[in-house]
Design an enzyme around this catalytic site. Structure first.
Site, PDB file in Angstrom:
ATOM      1  N   GLN A 129      -2.055  -4.854 -21.473  1.00 38.60           N
ATOM      2  CA  GLN A 129      -1.595  -6.240 -21.585  1.00 38.60           C
ATOM      3  C   GLN A 129      -1.699  -6.987 -20.257  1.00 38.60           C
ATOM      4  O   GLN A 129      -1.917  -8.200 -20.237  1.00 38.60           O
ATOM      5  CB  GLN A 129      -0.149  -6.259 -22.076  1.00 38.60           C
ATOM      6  CG  GLN A 129       0.275  -7.558 -22.735  1.00 38.60           C
ATOM      7  CD  GLN A 129      -0.264  -7.718 -24.145  1.00 38.60           C
ATOM      8  OE1 GLN A 129      -0.219  -6.797 -24.935  1.00 38.60           O
ATOM      9  NE2 GLN A 129      -0.768  -8.891 -24.464  1.00 38.60           N
ATOM     10  N   LYS A 150      -5.350  -8.174 -20.165  1.00 44.89           N
ATOM     11  CA  LYS A 150      -5.592  -9.093 -21.285  1.00 44.89           C
ATOM     12  C   LYS A 150      -4.974 -10.459 -20.997  1.00 44.89           C
ATOM     13  O   LYS A 150      -5.621 -11.500 -21.155  1.00 44.89           O
ATOM     14  CB  LYS A 150      -5.002  -8.501 -22.572  1.00 44.89           C
ATOM     15  CG  LYS A 150      -5.247  -9.325 -23.815  1.00 44.89           C
ATOM     16  CD  LYS A 150      -4.494  -8.764 -25.010  1.00 44.89           C
ATOM     17  CE  LYS A 150      -4.834  -7.335 -25.304  1.00 44.89           C
ATOM     18  NZ  LYS A 150      -4.174  -6.848 -26.537  1.00 44.89           N
ATOM     19  N   LYS A 171       5.340  -4.582 -22.791  1.00 49.43           N
ATOM     20  CA  LYS A 171       5.238  -4.145 -24.188  1.00 49.43           C
ATOM     21  C   LYS A 171       6.543  -3.466 -24.574  1.00 49.43           C
ATOM     22  O   LYS A 171       7.264  -2.938 -23.731  1.00 49.43           O
ATOM     23  CB  LYS A 171       4.072  -3.169 -24.372  1.00 49.43           C
ATOM     24  CG  LYS A 171       3.526  -3.126 -25.783  1.00 49.43           C
ATOM     25  CD  LYS A 171       2.677  -4.346 -26.115  1.00 49.43           C
ATOM     26  CE  LYS A 171       2.108  -4.264 -27.523  1.00 49.43           C
ATOM     27  NZ  LYS A 171       1.180  -5.380 -27.808  1.00 49.43           N
ATOM     28  N   GLY A 201       5.188 -10.206 -31.720  1.00 49.55           N
ATOM     29  CA  GLY A 201       4.963  -9.215 -32.761  1.00 49.55           C
ATOM     30  C   GLY A 201       3.870  -8.229 -32.386  1.00 49.55           C
ATOM     31  O   GLY A 201       3.160  -8.385 -31.405  1.00 49.55           O
ATOM     32  N   ASP A 202       3.740  -7.199 -33.187  1.00 45.58           N
ATOM     33  CA  ASP A 202       2.679  -6.195 -33.060  1.00 45.58           C
ATOM     34  C   ASP A 202       2.686  -5.428 -34.377  1.00 45.58           C
ATOM     35  O   ASP A 202       3.238  -5.916 -35.379  1.00 45.58           O
ATOM     36  CB  ASP A 202       2.937  -5.282 -31.848  1.00 45.58           C
ATOM     37  CG  ASP A 202       1.721  -4.437 -31.461  1.00 45.58           C
ATOM     38  OD1 ASP A 202       0.793  -4.992 -30.858  1.00 45.58           O
ATOM     39  OD2 ASP A 202       1.702  -3.238 -31.774  1.00 45.58           O
ATOM     40  N   THR A 251      -5.298 -13.757 -33.481  1.00 42.75           N
ATOM     41  CA  THR A 251      -5.999 -12.559 -32.996  1.00 42.75           C
ATOM     42  C   THR A 251      -7.295 -12.353 -33.759  1.00 42.75           C
ATOM     43  O   THR A 251      -8.342 -12.073 -33.158  1.00 42.75           O
ATOM     44  CB  THR A 251      -5.101 -11.317 -33.128  1.00 42.75           C
ATOM     45  OG1 THR A 251      -3.836 -11.580 -32.516  1.00 42.75           O
ATOM     46  CG2 THR A 251      -5.750 -10.125 -32.438  1.00 42.75           C
ATOM     47  N   ASN A 259      -2.627  -8.316 -40.274  1.00 42.28           N
ATOM     48  CA  ASN A 259      -2.843  -9.666 -39.809  1.00 42.28           C
ATOM     49  C   ASN A 259      -4.193  -9.860 -39.119  1.00 42.28           C
ATOM     50  O   ASN A 259      -4.947 -10.792 -39.423  1.00 42.28           O
ATOM     51  CB  ASN A 259      -1.711 -10.030 -38.838  1.00 42.28           C
ATOM     52  CG  ASN A 259      -1.547 -11.514 -38.652  1.00 42.28           C
ATOM     53  OD1 ASN A 259      -1.432 -12.241 -39.617  1.00 42.28           O
ATOM     54  ND2 ASN A 259      -1.560 -11.955 -37.410  1.00 42.28           N
ATOM     55  N   SER A 267       0.131 -17.104 -28.251  1.00 47.67           N
ATOM     56  CA  SER A 267       1.537 -16.897 -27.883  1.00 47.67           C
ATOM     57  C   SER A 267       1.870 -17.684 -26.622  1.00 47.67           C
ATOM     58  O   SER A 267       2.942 -18.288 -26.510  1.00 47.67           O
ATOM     59  CB  SER A 267       1.808 -15.407 -27.645  1.00 47.67           C
ATOM     60  OG  SER A 267       1.941 -14.713 -28.866  1.00 47.67           O
TER      61      SER A 267
END
Length: 446
Positions: free
Chosen positions: A112, A115, A127, A166-167, A210, A241, A378
């Site tokens: 992350q 990213k 995370k 979310g994830d 995403t 998703n 986000s």
């Protein structure tokens, strides 16, 4: 990897975190790309950037007790790894899945960092998650778990400190329950979570971000190499998703998507996936993907997940989970004519699979670049919350498209600058790292 310093740092990671193979895999992949950077930038070595970037600033582990519908107390373990805040508040999702343990959260948090850096938005890397499984739980059970989870997590997050999202396992329902509990505990309405509902601060296009972003990035890879989605056959794994909206956008760009999957098996529809049916099954009815064939007699269902990569295609978009494509699957893709793989899931390809991609001159878009659309929007949701304002779907989608174009341009430019033209994995790692490294060096030994 040739640089002596990087080798020493990696060996220390293996010694400290030998029980966390996913984290070691993520660090190894990044460090292998950073060899030329370490050679060219002794100042970063002197500043201890490489040692610091592999050690989280903070790791929080906590108990999550909750009561099921039978009145029995259940206990799960919660995690939040606040990895790096050099360029902004920690930002990263919350994963709810039985496989979650500290090593998974650390690998995701480490990825992350880079990213978020690639998006150009001011977000650090973090995370979180729990080994709680929302599948098969009632809404009331999920709510009680989320409230308990947030009761502890609320002590460690905030709009200028750490902004979760979310994830896997954490969708709109879970985010809403967590946000409600945070608001109740802190007596404030802030943008402390992203992926919120549209009625309480969420952003249009976040649901699609995403999957759409994956296709925007893939389209840039294809264009740079004289190709496009038009008329191409696409295999997608997953049916959550990311997979659903990657399928939607790839189809809109002229491709035919023929596969989707879940943790039990996969479907093949040579006529092209009926996305309305998949959305009904997965988003409304919460059923398994095998139910698709009951209304589509020409489609096939196969048990097991890995077989999805034996289906001939031009473009593969893995959107399920980490390490879902191994060496054998990668070889099957190459043998069946696949020439482009871009990752919608986090680290879905094993190191051996990536070697196969390069050995067969396949175009490869790594997750930290290709699936950055979710965290990009986000970040845009955070911006809208700060302004107490909202953009239209078209405005957000246009910003997302431009961000993904810029991410590809940064990967492409870095790969050329360091003598690895066309290696977008190295380009992503280098471009993402350098921004964070310069900030860490400037801020001193912290």
């Amino acid at each position: 990897m040739q640089n002596k310093h990087l080798i020493e740092v990696l060996e220390n990671v293996k010694k400290r975190d030998g029980d966390q193979p996913e984290f070691i895999q993520a660090v190894t992949e990044v460090f292998e790309s950073l060899d030329p950077v370490a050679d060219a930038r002794p100042d970063l070595i002197k500043a201890g950037v490489f040692e610091r970037i592999v050690e989280p600033e903070r790791q929080i582990i906590f108990r999550v007790p909750w009561v099921d519908d039978n009145g029995k107390v259940q206990v799960n373990r919660g995690f939040r790894v606040q990895f790096n805040s050099a360029i902004g508040p920690y930002k990263g999702g919350i994963r709810l899945h039985p496989s979650v343990y500290l090593g998974i959260i650390k690998f995701l948090g480490f990825e992350q960092i880079f990213k978020n850096s690639l998006t150009t938005l001011p977000m650090g890397g973090g995370k979180g998650g729990s080994d709680f499984d929302p599948k098969g739980k009632s809404d009331a059970e999920v709510m009680r778990f989320c409230q308990s989870f947030m009761t502890e997590l609320s002590k460690h997050i905030g709009p200028d400190t750490d902004v979760p999202a979310g994830d896997i396992g954490t969708g709109a329902r879970e985010v809403a329950y967590m946000f409600g509990q945070y608001k109740r505990l802190r007596n404030e309405f802030t943008g402390v979570l992203t992926g919120k509902g549209l009625t309480f601060g969420g952003s249009l296009a976040r649901t699609e971000a995403t999957g759409y972003g994956l296709c925007y990035f893939t389209n840039e890879v294809l264009k740079a190499n004289g190709k496009s989605f038009e008329g191409q056959t696409v295999c997608i794994s997953g049916s959550g998703n990311v997979a659903i909206y990657a399928c939607e956008k790839a189809t809109a760009l002229g491709a035919k998507v023929i596969t989707m999957s879940d943790s039990n098996g996969y479907i093949v529809d040579k006529n092209g996936i009926d996305l309305d049916c998949v959305k009904q099954l997965k988003e409304v009815e919460r059923k398994r993907i095998k139910e698709y064939v009951s209304t589509h007699p020409d489609a096939e269902y196969h048990e097991g997940c890995s077989g999805v990569w034996t289906v001939p295609c031009d473009i593969a978009l893995p959107c399920a989970t980490q390490n879902e494509i191994n060496e054998e699957s990668a070889k099957a893709l190459a043998a069946n004519g696949c020439y482009c793989i871009c990752e919608g899931a986090n680290m879905p390809s094993t190191p051996e699979a990536i070697e196969v991609y390069f050995a067969n001159n396949m175009l490869y878009g790594p997750a930290k670049a290709a699936n950055a659309g979710g965290v990009a929007v986000s970040g845009l949701e955070m911006s809208q919350n700060s302004m107490r304002y909202g953009w239209t779907f078209e405005e957000v989608d246009d910003k997302l498209k431009n961000i993904m174009k810029d991410i590809f341009a940064a990967c492409d430019s870095a790969s050329k600058e360091f003598g690895m033209e066309g290696n977008y994995m190295a380009g992503a790692n280098i471009a993402g790292f350098l921004k964070v490294a310069e900030a860490m060096k400037a801020q001193g030994c912290v």
